[in-house]
Write an enzyme that holds these catalytic residues in place. Structure first.
Site, PDB file in Angstrom:
ATOM      1  N   GLN A  18      14.365  78.329  41.980  1.00 21.22           N
ATOM      2  CA  GLN A  18      15.471  78.530  40.966  1.00 21.22           C
ATOM      3  C   GLN A  18      16.037  77.083  40.199  1.00 21.22           C
ATOM      4  O   GLN A  18      16.481  77.123  39.281  1.00 21.22           O
ATOM      5  CB  GLN A  18      16.652  79.151  41.653  1.00 21.22           C
ATOM      6  CG  GLN A  18      16.341  80.591  42.088  1.00 21.22           C
ATOM      7  CD  GLN A  18      17.391  81.141  42.940  1.00 21.22           C
ATOM      8  OE1 GLN A  18      17.255  80.972  44.252  1.00 21.22           O
ATOM      9  NE2 GLN A  18      18.299  81.560  42.420  1.00 21.22           N
ATOM     10  N   HIS A 112      11.930  80.884  50.392  1.00 21.70           N
ATOM     11  CA  HIS A 112      12.919  81.527  49.747  1.00 21.70           C
ATOM     12  C   HIS A 112      12.545  82.413  48.411  1.00 21.70           C
ATOM     13  O   HIS A 112      12.579  81.792  47.524  1.00 21.70           O
ATOM     14  CB  HIS A 112      14.097  80.159  49.175  1.00 21.70           C
ATOM     15  CG  HIS A 112      15.333  80.872  48.774  1.00 21.70           C
ATOM     16  ND1 HIS A 112      16.517  80.305  49.376  1.00 21.70           N
ATOM     17  CD2 HIS A 112      15.648  81.844  47.898  1.00 21.70           C
ATOM     18  CE1 HIS A 112      17.512  80.980  48.553  1.00 21.70           C
ATOM     19  NE2 HIS A 112      16.922  81.751  47.820  1.00 21.70           N
ATOM     20  N   ASN A 156      14.587  83.318  54.146  1.00 20.95           N
ATOM     21  CA  ASN A 156      15.828  83.531  53.522  1.00 20.95           C
ATOM     22  C   ASN A 156      15.929  85.004  53.124  1.00 20.95           C
ATOM     23  O   ASN A 156      14.857  85.493  52.730  1.00 20.95           O
ATOM     24  CB  ASN A 156      15.858  82.679  52.050  1.00 20.95           C
ATOM     25  CG  ASN A 156      17.233  83.131  51.226  1.00 20.95           C
ATOM     26  OD1 ASN A 156      18.169  82.858  51.799  1.00 20.95           O
ATOM     27  ND2 ASN A 156      17.125  83.829  50.236  1.00 20.95           N
ATOM     28  N   GLU A 157      16.991  85.487  53.605  1.00 21.30           N
ATOM     29  CA  GLU A 157      17.274  87.079  53.587  1.00 21.30           C
ATOM     30  C   GLU A 157      16.001  87.889  53.856  1.00 21.30           C
ATOM     31  O   GLU A 157      15.672  88.471  52.995  1.00 21.30           O
ATOM     32  CB  GLU A 157      17.586  87.287  51.818  1.00 21.30           C
ATOM     33  CG  GLU A 157      19.131  86.483  51.551  1.00 21.30           C
ATOM     34  CD  GLU A 157      19.712  86.845  50.306  1.00 21.30           C
ATOM     35  OE1 GLU A 157      19.115  87.482  49.485  1.00 21.30           O
ATOM     36  OE2 GLU A 157      20.891  86.741  50.340  1.00 21.30           O
TER      37      GLU A 157
HETATM   38  C1  BGC Z   1      19.770  84.618  47.047  1.00 16.68           C
HETATM   39  C2  BGC Z   1      19.743  83.574  46.034  1.00 16.68           C
HETATM   40  C3  BGC Z   1      20.413  84.183  44.778  1.00 16.68           C
HETATM   41  C4  BGC Z   1      21.899  84.529  45.260  1.00 16.68           C
HETATM   42  C5  BGC Z   1      22.685  84.915  44.087  1.00 16.68           C
HETATM   43  C6  BGC Z   1      21.040  85.462  47.140  1.00 16.68           C
HETATM   44  O1  BGC Z   1      20.566  86.668  47.812  1.00 16.68           O
HETATM   45  O2  BGC Z   1      19.489  83.804  48.067  1.00 16.68           O
HETATM   46  O3  BGC Z   1      18.444  83.061  45.657  1.00 16.68           O
HETATM   47  O4  BGC Z   1      20.554  83.477  43.637  1.00 16.68           O
HETATM   48  O5  BGC Z   1      21.452  85.631  46.122  1.00 16.68           O
HETATM   49  O6  BGC Z   1      22.236  86.222  43.568  1.00 16.68           O
END
Ligand code: BGC
Length: 421
Positions: A18, A112, A156-157
């Site tokens: 990003q 990520h 991540n997530e």
């Molecule tokens: C993610 C980010 C994203 C952010 C805002 C999160 O779910 O880890 O990569 O930019 O949300 O939407």
């Protein structure tokens, strides 16, 4: 307002794709170039953090923050299966060392959302070979940088694909009210499909249904994620036993109105509960919250009448963070770190108010003995919000992308004030 204690990690977060720019060996880069894809615009140079990380980390430090969460990019480090790129390895070593020299705690994320194209060609996040591939990469990272690190987030997530799967099935079932995914995904575009995009995917990945991380995940894929995390955790502990390991989850504050209780309980179970067995051995859980979802008898309800909305069309609801921290702490007994919390808005005053309210919630949890060890605002910089492109401004620092000039917002110093005397 009480200050956070000295050792509390107070910082901001980014993700490689990003902010860095030109992540050309990744699946996301390939998808951004597809004429019929779901991405609004390609990431291009992003905000050139790859070359400007020193300036960005210094801004964070000068504001009074003491921690920086960022991701190392698998597609750069292992651009071909089993081939580790020395120059890229040295790049991230410099970033980590620079943080250390400046007294900033580097909290790194191994994955990520973006993956190397070769991984997707092998079946990606549905393939039985992925846990071993991920563990090999994790072992390499821990071996290379372990001495300079105290925290690693593996994935991540981890629950993102299951969230997408749930919302996608709701769309398929033509439900009137559909849920929300806490990230910049164009759900309708993602679902539309069509022969053109199938052909473009086939050309890039050798399959018309690439199992990239940000796509609907089957229950088998969910198992793969859990195995990948466990294997990476074991690999990191073997290479660098002092490192605290955890993953992060996207946790919406799931609420219900009468008649919606059962569905709400099911949603929390999908989002959080069923991961507990795999998380039991983790040192910490990364909590990521942006808003709430309210469930009625027929499923997720629309935003309340007259509610303030963020650029992402979520309800402005900073209280959600405290709620999910309390709820997660009921069943997860390791440390909690808020690895992401933030708001996309053009009004920086609303950002400051959001962070104030959210961090008051963190303090309230800590006062009640909940072990919250850190808070990372998403995001340090205005950046590439995945399929939604550059229009969403989450950052504490604005960037003029024609000159790459950084313009810190008032919210950056406001966040730093929470540590200063
Ligand atoms: C993610 C980010 C994203 C952010 C805002 C999160 O779910 O880890 O990569 O930019 O949300 O939407």
């Amino acid at each position: 307002m009480k200050r956070f204690p000295e050792e509390f990690l107070l910082g901001a977060a980014t993700a490689a794709h990003q902010v860095e720019g030109n992540n050309t060996n990744s699946d996301t880069w390939a998808q951004e170039q597809m004429p019929h894809g779901a991405y609004k615009e390609p990431s291009g140079d992003a905000v050139d953090h790859y070359h400007r990380y020193e300036e960005d980390i210094l801004l964070l430090k000068q504001a009074g923050l003491n921690a920086y969460r960022f991701s190392v990019e698998w597609a750069r480090i292992e651009p071909e299966e089993g081939v580790f790129d020395r120059a890229e390895t040295e790049h991230y070593r410099r970033v980590i060392r620079f943080c250390r020299e400046q007294g900033i705690e580097p909290v790194i994320t191994l994955h990520h959302f973006t993956s190397p194209v070769w991984l997707i060609r092998k079946g990606g996040w549905e393939a039985d070979t992925t846990p071993d591939d991920f563990a090999r990469y994790a072992s390499y990272i821990a071996g290379e940088y372990g001495d300079d690190l105290r925290y690693i987030c593996t994935i991540n997530e981890a629950n993102m694909g299951i969230e997408i799967y749930t919302v996608a099935s709701q769309i398929f079932q033509q439900m009137v009210a559909v849920g929300k995914v806490q990230v910049g995904v164009n759900m309708e575009d993602l679902m539309r499909g069509g022969p053109e995009i199938a052909a473009e995917n086939l050309a890039a990945f050798g399959t018309d249904h690439p199992a990239v991380f940000v796509s609907a995940r089957t229950p088998h894929g969910d198992e793969i994620i859990m195995k990948a995390h466990s294997a990476a955790r074991a690999a990191i502990r073997e290479a660098a036993p002092h490192i605290k390991v955890g993953w992060t989850l996207s946790l919406q504050d799931v609420q219900s109105v009468p008649g919606g209780e059962k569905r709400a309980a099911k949603e929390w179970e999908e989002e959080f509960g069923h991961y507990l067995p795999v998380m039991q051995e983790d040192d910490f859980l990364g909590v990521q919250n942006y808003s709430r979802t309210v469930i009625g008898p027929d499923g997720p309800m629309p935003n309340p009448e007259g509610a303030e909305l963020t650029q992402m069309d979520y309800e402005y609801y900073p209280e959600g963070l405290e709620h999910v921290l309390r709820r997660a702490a009921e069943d997860f007994h390791g440390d909690l770190i808020v690895t992401e919390n933030g708001i996309a808005t053009a009004d920086d005053g609303r950002r400051v108010a959001f962070m104030d309210r959210a961090t008051q919630g963190v303090r309230a949890c800590m006062d009640d003995g909940i072990p919250v060890r850190g808070y990372f605002y998403w995001s340090l910089l205005d950046n590439y919000e995945w399929q939604k492109g550059y229009g969403m401004t989450f950052g504490l620092i604005a960037v003029d992308r024609t000159t790459q000039k950084r313009m810190p917002k008032a919210s950056l110093s406001a966040l730093g004030q929470l540590r200063k005397d």
